[in-house]
Design an enzyme around this catalytic site. Sequence first.
Site, PDB file in Angstrom:
ATOM      1  N   SER A 146      -6.125  -6.091  -7.199  1.00 37.22           N
ATOM      2  CA  SER A 146      -5.535  -6.114  -5.854  1.00 37.22           C
ATOM      3  C   SER A 146      -4.427  -5.061  -5.801  1.00 37.22           C
ATOM      4  O   SER A 146      -3.962  -4.589  -6.851  1.00 37.22           O
ATOM      5  CB  SER A 146      -4.946  -7.505  -5.604  1.00 37.22           C
ATOM      6  OG  SER A 146      -4.067  -7.490  -4.499  1.00 37.22           O
ATOM      7  N   TYR A 206      -0.191 -15.276  -6.833  1.00 37.04           N
ATOM      8  CA  TYR A 206      -1.262 -14.299  -6.612  1.00 37.04           C
ATOM      9  C   TYR A 206      -0.883 -12.960  -7.259  1.00 37.04           C
ATOM     10  O   TYR A 206      -1.679 -12.359  -7.991  1.00 37.04           O
ATOM     11  CB  TYR A 206      -1.506 -14.130  -5.108  1.00 37.04           C
ATOM     12  CG  TYR A 206      -2.690 -13.265  -4.768  1.00 37.04           C
ATOM     13  CD1 TYR A 206      -3.986 -13.772  -4.819  1.00 37.04           C
ATOM     14  CD2 TYR A 206      -2.533 -11.922  -4.400  1.00 37.04           C
ATOM     15  CE1 TYR A 206      -5.083 -12.976  -4.508  1.00 37.04           C
ATOM     16  CE2 TYR A 206      -3.615 -11.126  -4.088  1.00 37.04           C
ATOM     17  CZ  TYR A 206      -4.894 -11.666  -4.140  1.00 37.04           C
ATOM     18  OH  TYR A 206      -5.986 -10.869  -3.843  1.00 37.04           O
TER      19      TYR A 206
HETATM   20  P1  NAP Z   1     -12.870 -14.900   0.114  1.00 39.19           P
HETATM   21  O1  NAP Z   1     -13.673 -14.486   1.302  1.00 39.19           O
HETATM   22  O2  NAP Z   1     -11.898 -16.014   0.234  1.00 39.19           O
HETATM   23  O3  NAP Z   1     -13.865 -15.135  -1.101  1.00 39.19           O
HETATM   24  C1  NAP Z   1     -13.448 -15.697  -2.313  1.00 39.19           C
HETATM   25  C2  NAP Z   1     -14.649 -16.158  -3.103  1.00 39.19           C
HETATM   26  O4  NAP Z   1     -14.184 -16.798  -4.297  1.00 39.19           O
HETATM   27  C3  NAP Z   1     -15.494 -17.168  -2.348  1.00 39.19           C
HETATM   28  O5  NAP Z   1     -16.855 -16.949  -2.622  1.00 39.19           O
HETATM   29  C4  NAP Z   1     -15.022 -18.477  -2.961  1.00 39.19           C
HETATM   30  O6  NAP Z   1     -15.975 -19.507  -2.895  1.00 39.19           O
HETATM   31  C5  NAP Z   1     -14.807 -18.071  -4.386  1.00 39.19           C
HETATM   32  N1  NAP Z   1     -13.987 -19.050  -5.079  1.00 39.19           N
HETATM   33  C6  NAP Z   1     -12.739 -19.441  -4.753  1.00 39.19           C
HETATM   34  N2  NAP Z   1     -12.331 -20.411  -5.590  1.00 39.19           N
HETATM   35  C7  NAP Z   1     -13.342 -20.639  -6.472  1.00 39.19           C
HETATM   36  C8  NAP Z   1     -13.532 -21.534  -7.560  1.00 39.19           C
HETATM   37  N3  NAP Z   1     -12.600 -22.412  -7.902  1.00 39.19           N
HETATM   38  N4  NAP Z   1     -14.695 -21.497  -8.216  1.00 39.19           N
HETATM   39  C9  NAP Z   1     -15.672 -20.632  -7.847  1.00 39.19           C
HETATM   40  N5  NAP Z   1     -15.563 -19.771  -6.822  1.00 39.19           N
HETATM   41  C10 NAP Z   1     -14.406 -19.770  -6.141  1.00 39.19           C
HETATM   42  O7  NAP Z   1     -11.981 -13.677  -0.334  1.00 39.19           O
HETATM   43  P2  NAP Z   1     -12.309 -12.164  -0.698  1.00 39.19           P
HETATM   44  O8  NAP Z   1     -11.321 -11.338   0.025  1.00 39.19           O
HETATM   45  O9  NAP Z   1     -13.748 -11.846  -0.562  1.00 39.19           O
HETATM   46  O10 NAP Z   1     -11.871 -12.191  -2.217  1.00 39.19           O
HETATM   47  C11 NAP Z   1     -12.650 -11.684  -3.286  1.00 39.19           C
HETATM   48  C12 NAP Z   1     -11.717 -11.124  -4.346  1.00 39.19           C
HETATM   49  O11 NAP Z   1     -11.039  -9.986  -3.807  1.00 39.19           O
HETATM   50  C13 NAP Z   1     -10.609 -12.081  -4.778  1.00 39.19           C
HETATM   51  O12 NAP Z   1     -10.389 -11.966  -6.160  1.00 39.19           O
HETATM   52  C14 NAP Z   1      -9.411 -11.581  -3.987  1.00 39.19           C
HETATM   53  O13 NAP Z   1      -8.202 -11.927  -4.613  1.00 39.19           O
HETATM   54  C15 NAP Z   1      -9.666 -10.099  -4.039  1.00 39.19           C
HETATM   55  N6  NAP Z   1      -8.950  -9.285  -3.063  1.00 39.19           N
HETATM   56  C16 NAP Z   1      -9.124  -9.454  -1.717  1.00 39.19           C
HETATM   57  C17 NAP Z   1      -8.434  -8.645  -0.840  1.00 39.19           C
HETATM   58  C18 NAP Z   1      -8.572  -8.762   0.659  1.00 39.19           C
HETATM   59  O14 NAP Z   1      -7.826  -8.090   1.380  1.00 39.19           O
HETATM   60  N7  NAP Z   1      -9.461  -9.573   1.170  1.00 39.19           N
HETATM   61  C19 NAP Z   1      -7.578  -7.661  -1.316  1.00 39.19           C
HETATM   62  C20 NAP Z   1      -7.433  -7.517  -2.686  1.00 39.19           C
HETATM   63  C21 NAP Z   1      -8.129  -8.323  -3.544  1.00 39.19           C
HETATM   64  P3  NAP Z   1     -15.986 -20.622  -1.723  1.00 39.19           P
HETATM   65  O15 NAP Z   1     -16.847 -20.038  -0.676  1.00 39.19           O
HETATM   66  O16 NAP Z   1     -16.555 -21.810  -2.396  1.00 39.19           O
HETATM   67  O17 NAP Z   1     -14.553 -20.830  -1.307  1.00 39.19           O
END
Ligand code: NAP
Length: 250
Positions: free
Chosen positions: A142, A155
């Site tokens: 991130s 985080y």
């Molecule tokens: P998201 O839409 O909230 O997706 C997160 C995913 O992780 C979902 O599939 C969720 O499953 C899964 N997850 C959460 N807790 C879990 C657990 N205990 N066991 C198994 N799976 C779990 O968010 P995203 O933005 O796509 O995030 C993906 C990655 O990118 C993360 O590591 C996040 O920190 C990183 N990131 C995101 C951003 C941004 O701006 N969006 C920026 C930097 C980094 P469920 O559907 O079951 O909840």
Amino acid sequence: MNPFDLSGTSAIVTGASTGLGAAITLALADAGAEVLLVDRREQSETVEHLREHGKTAHTFQADLLDPGAPQMIVDAAIKEFGKVDILVNNAGIIRRTPALEFSEKDWDEVMTVNSRAVFFLSQAAGRDMVKRKYGKIINVASLLSFQGGITVPSYSASKGAVAQITKALANEWASLGINVNAIAPGYMVTNNTEQLRANETRYRQITERIPAGRWGEPEDLAGVAVFLASKASDYVNGHVLVVDGGWMAR
Ligand code: NAP
């Protein structure tokens, strides 16, 4: 020879159901990889999309809060594919609370999913990769691997750890044919940023600071994920690749 071709490879993607994980899963599958989608639920739009496009959706249900999950996931992938070529540690959670009120539960859960599971999944997959002297591990870091963020202390801590785990494993495993790298996405339109985007002032301030003039879409990671999963990145080790529309350059 197309250096980005993933035909014949097998991959694990955690958190494949939605957001960045969904886009990465579809990109790897489009490039030819067989993907094990690891999620808490069995059905998702990603599974439907793969099936609609004539691809097999291999699924495995796991909760990364469970300390036994990393080994079970890798065992399932080896049972399904016989090997793990690519591991994408994508699943992640965020809790937004000022530091003075931050609970132990939120601290522990975020650290467990975002960094503990990343290390132990890499260790479990790494044991298979080392035997075959081949592997690609892609961790999702991130901008908060570099910056402190606001009211998201666990985080930021967990994502700082992701960058350091990436470099530590690269140092140990680069000579064994395993590439360990990370993608550090900028501000992307997913569930993770829903609360942030709902805050009009923060949304405007963030958008104004992004040189590209827009938030990222999950598909903005597709080519980057294929690059780091493919032979094209064979001499890239321990790198944290920022994909942020220029945020960090400002
Ligand atoms: P998201 O839409 O909230 O997706 C997160 C995913 O992780 C979902 O599939 C969720 O499953 C899964 N997850 C959460 N807790 C879990 C657990 N205990 N066991 C198994 N799976 C779990 O968010 P995203 O933005 O796509 O995030 C993906 C990655 O990118 C993360 O590591 C996040 O920190 C990183 N990131 C995101 C951003 C941004 O701006 N969006 C920026 C930097 C980094 P469920 O559907 O079951 O909840």
